[in-house]
Structure formats: structure tokens, C-alpha cells
Design an enzyme around this catalytic site. Structure first.
Site, PDB file in Angstrom:
ATOM      1  N   GLY A  12      -7.580 -41.700 -24.964  1.00 23.69           N
ATOM      2  CA  GLY A  12      -7.616 -40.344 -24.410  1.00 23.69           C
ATOM      3  C   GLY A  12      -7.353 -39.228 -25.400  1.00 23.69           C
ATOM      4  N   ASN A  14      -9.629 -37.500 -26.885  1.00 24.73           N
ATOM      5  CA  ASN A  14     -10.546 -36.403 -26.532  1.00 24.73           C
ATOM      6  C   ASN A  14     -10.045 -35.654 -25.302  1.00 24.73           C
ATOM      7  OD1 ASN A  14     -13.025 -36.120 -28.306  1.00 24.73           O
ATOM      8  ND2 ASN A  14     -12.905 -38.334 -28.056  1.00 24.73           N
ATOM      9  N   ARG A  65     -22.501 -51.300  -8.812  1.00 24.85           N
ATOM     10  CA  ARG A  65     -22.303 -50.124  -9.678  1.00 24.85           C
ATOM     11  C   ARG A  65     -22.613 -48.838  -8.912  1.00 24.85           C
ATOM     12  NH1 ARG A  65     -24.411 -49.244 -14.706  1.00 24.85           N
ATOM     13  NH2 ARG A  65     -26.465 -50.050 -14.220  1.00 24.85           N
ATOM     14  N   MET A  90     -15.768 -46.150 -20.560  1.00 20.70           N
ATOM     15  CA  MET A  90     -16.528 -47.325 -20.975  1.00 20.70           C
ATOM     16  C   MET A  90     -17.311 -47.938 -19.813  1.00 20.70           C
ATOM     17  SD  MET A  90     -15.866 -47.282 -24.110  1.00 20.70           S
ATOM     18  CE  MET A  90     -16.279 -48.857 -24.839  1.00 20.70           C
ATOM     19  N   ARG A  91     -18.126 -47.113 -19.176  1.00 23.52           N
ATOM     20  CA  ARG A  91     -19.025 -47.618 -18.133  1.00 23.52           C
ATOM     21  C   ARG A  91     -20.331 -46.863 -18.248  1.00 23.52           C
ATOM     22  NH1 ARG A  91     -17.234 -50.121 -13.188  1.00 23.52           N
ATOM     23  NH2 ARG A  91     -19.147 -49.372 -12.239  1.00 23.52           N
ATOM     24  N   ASN A 107     -21.117 -36.078 -22.519  1.00 22.59           N
ATOM     25  CA  ASN A 107     -20.514 -37.233 -23.195  1.00 22.59           C
ATOM     26  C   ASN A 107     -20.322 -36.898 -24.666  1.00 22.59           C
ATOM     27  OD1 ASN A 107     -19.587 -39.945 -23.502  1.00 22.59           O
ATOM     28  ND2 ASN A 107     -21.568 -40.501 -24.389  1.00 22.59           N
ATOM     29  N   HIS A 109     -20.080 -38.859 -28.443  1.00 21.56           N
ATOM     30  CA  HIS A 109     -20.420 -40.143 -29.058  1.00 21.56           C
ATOM     31  C   HIS A 109     -20.142 -40.057 -30.564  1.00 21.56           C
ATOM     32  CE1 HIS A 109     -22.499 -43.967 -29.448  1.00 21.56           C
ATOM     33  NE2 HIS A 109     -23.079 -43.466 -30.520  1.00 21.56           N
ATOM     34  N   ASP A 145     -26.578 -43.004 -24.255  1.00 17.40           N
ATOM     35  CA  ASP A 145     -26.423 -42.046 -25.360  1.00 17.40           C
ATOM     36  C   ASP A 145     -27.751 -41.380 -25.752  1.00 17.40           C
ATOM     37  OD1 ASP A 145     -23.687 -42.798 -25.511  1.00 17.40           O
ATOM     38  OD2 ASP A 145     -24.211 -44.507 -26.766  1.00 17.40           O
ATOM     39  N   GLU A 174     -14.755 -34.806 -33.326  1.00 19.20           N
ATOM     40  CA  GLU A 174     -14.934 -34.900 -31.868  1.00 19.20           C
ATOM     41  C   GLU A 174     -13.994 -33.926 -31.172  1.00 19.20           C
ATOM     42  OE1 GLU A 174     -14.928 -38.840 -30.123  1.00 19.20           O
ATOM     43  OE2 GLU A 174     -15.541 -39.739 -31.997  1.00 19.20           O
TER      44      GLU A 174
HETATM   45  C1  GRF Z   1     -14.403 -41.707 -29.001  1.00 18.44           C
HETATM   46  O1  GRF Z   1     -14.759 -42.103 -30.304  1.00 18.44           O
HETATM   47  C2  GRF Z   1     -15.628 -41.311 -28.223  1.00 18.44           C
HETATM   48  O2  GRF Z   1     -16.600 -40.718 -29.018  1.00 18.44           O
HETATM   49  C3  GRF Z   1     -16.117 -42.630 -27.706  1.00 18.44           C
HETATM   50  O3  GRF Z   1     -14.955 -43.353 -27.388  1.00 18.44           O
HETATM   51  C4  GRF Z   1     -13.866 -42.874 -28.171  1.00 18.44           C
HETATM   52  C5  GRF Z   1     -12.807 -42.455 -27.208  1.00 18.44           C
HETATM   53  O4  GRF Z   1     -11.627 -42.070 -27.833  1.00 18.44           O
HETATM   54  N1  GRF Z   1     -17.046 -42.419 -26.614  1.00 18.44           N
HETATM   55  P1  GRF Z   1     -10.480 -41.378 -26.988  1.00 18.44           P
HETATM   56  O5  GRF Z   1     -10.175 -42.288 -25.793  1.00 18.44           O
HETATM   57  O6  GRF Z   1     -10.930 -40.022 -26.568  1.00 18.44           O
HETATM   58  O7  GRF Z   1      -9.304 -41.326 -27.943  1.00 18.44           O
END
Ligand code: GRF
Length: 218
Positions: A12, A14, A65, A90-91, A107, A109, A145, A174
Site C-alpha cells: 500500500g 501507492n 469473478r 492483484m486481480r 491503474n 504499473h 495493462d 509511482e
Molecule cells: C506497485 O509497483 C504497482 O505499480 C504495482 O504493484 C505495486 C504495488 O505497490 N501494480 P504498493 O502496494 O502500492 O506498495
């Protein structure tokens, strides 16, 4: 003010960057809910520390899903979410979520898309030998993506980089560009035409960038 629903699965960082930007007053949005598919995600702890509401919807909680995403839509709508922010979620999302929040899902990436979509992309970038990698914020569409790109940030790849050092350098970017992209959305400055996203009043960047420092083998 727009309401955000942030979807997480892991650490988390981000999410933390978005929380910090909101608290610093540089992101004009309110995080209405953080939803995790993983009960043990540290991201949930981060949300709780900032008194943000959390919901856990474990993988496999629903038969399909589509059922999962229907529940997700109910939760997000229940909290008055305008924009869905995937932050290490992660889905793969289904058309159920995509249709409910059409062009309202972002999103982040950790590569310069369309290079290296999917998982373990810092490893793939190193193995491929690219001189630059980076981070991409994009709208989410039905692919993995593949959606229209909003902001990218470039980082150099050095000869002595490991997956960890490269990931760290990318993650820093990011955390910078994700709140920026959300703010652009909040200001209504993103216009999607086909694959391209036009940004109202965006500053122009001149010039090009060259190879980062390289090791000369003797
Ligand atoms: C990040 O590198 C993001 O780009 C990817 O998963 C990672 C998540 O990191 N989709 P965090 O949970 O925000 O620390």
C-alpha cells in the site's frame, strides 16, 4: 470534490502516496473507502491509521469473478465512489466493474507500457537489457495493462541494478505521478480520444533523453 475508492492487495505505498497528497492539500479528492481482497494487506493498516473506512472482500468469497465484481460495485457505489484507483490490486477486473465505472478506473504499473505488462516486470526489464524503465498511470480497459496512458515517468536502468534497486527507483516515481494523474482527473482535464489521452494545459517537455551512464568493459 470527487470520491475515491482505492483497491489494494499488499503493502500500500501507492495508497500512502495518495493519502499524503490528500492530506497535504495537493490532491483535491476524498478517499471514501479502501477495499482489499487480502485480509492481511498492510495497506489496510495504513488506511485505518488515517481513519479511512476499509472493506475486505477475500478472493474466492463469491462463486465467480463476475459475482465478485458485482459485490465490489455495490460496495464502491455504497460509499459514493466516483473514481476507482487500483493500487497494487492483484486481480484482473471483469466487464462488470469496467461497465459500472466506464473510464473511471485508473491503474499504476511499474514499467513503461506497452513494454512489460503483467507481473515481475522489473525482472523482465533487467533481463531484456533496457536502458530505461519507469512507471505508467493508465485508464483500465478489458486487457491486462493495456488501457489509455495518462502519465509516464522514466527512470534509468544501471548496470549494477537488481530487481530491488530498480523497483525502488520506479516506486518513487509511482508515488509522484499517481496523485498527479488523479488530480488531473479530478480537475476534469483528461480527455480520452481512442487510445490517446489529452491533458488540458499540460506543460510541454522539450528534447529527448539519452542512455544513462554505462559500464565500459575493458
Ligand atoms: C506497485 O509497483 C504497482 O505499480 C504495482 O504493484 C505495486 C504495488 O505497490 N501494480 P504498493 O502496494 O502500492 O506498495
Amino acid at each position: 470534490m470527487i470520491g475515491l475508492g482505492v483497491l489494494v492487495s499488499g503493502n500500500g505505498t501507492n495508497l500512502q502516496a495518495v493519502i499524503d497528497a490528500v492530506e497535504a492539500g495537493v490532491l483535491d479528492a476524498e478517499i471514501r473507502v479502501v477495499v482489499s481482497n487480502n485480509r492481511g494487506a498492510f495497506a489496510l493498516e495504513r488506511a485505518r491509521r488515517h481513519k479511512i473506512r476499509v472493506e475486505v472482500l477475500p478472493n474466492g468469497a463469491l462463486p465467480s469473478r463476475e459475482d465478485y465484481d458485482n459485490r465490489l460495485v455495490d460496495v464502491l457505489m455504497g460509499y459514493g465512489v466516483d473514481l476507482v484507483v487500483l493500487a497494487g490490486f492483484m486481480r484482473v477486473v471483469t466487464p462488470v466493474l469496467l461497465n459500472a465505472f466506464h473510464m473511471r478506473i485508473l491503474n499504476i504499473h511499474p514499467s513503461l507500457l506497452p513494454a512489460f505488462p503483467g507481473l515481475n516486470v522489473q525482472r523482465k526489464a533487467l533481463d531484456h537489457g533496457v536502458r530505461f524503465s519507469g512507471a505508467t498511470v493508465h485508464f483500465v480497459d478489458e486487457g491486462v495493462d493495456t488501457g489509455p496512458i495518462i502519465i509516464q515517468a522514466v527512470v534509468p536502468v544501471f548496470d549494477d541494478d537488481t530487481e530491488e534497486t530498480l523497483s525502488e527507483r520506479i516506486l518513487k516515481e509511482e508515488h509522484r505521478i499517481y496523485p498527479q494523474a488523479i488530480q488531473l482527473f479530478a480537475e476534469g482535464r483528461l480527455e480520452v480520444r481512442g487510445r490517446r489521452v489529452f491533458i488540458g494545459d499540460a506543460p510541454k517537455v522539450e528534447g529527448a533523453m539519452e542512455n544513462p551512464e554505462v559500464t565500459i568493459l575493458k
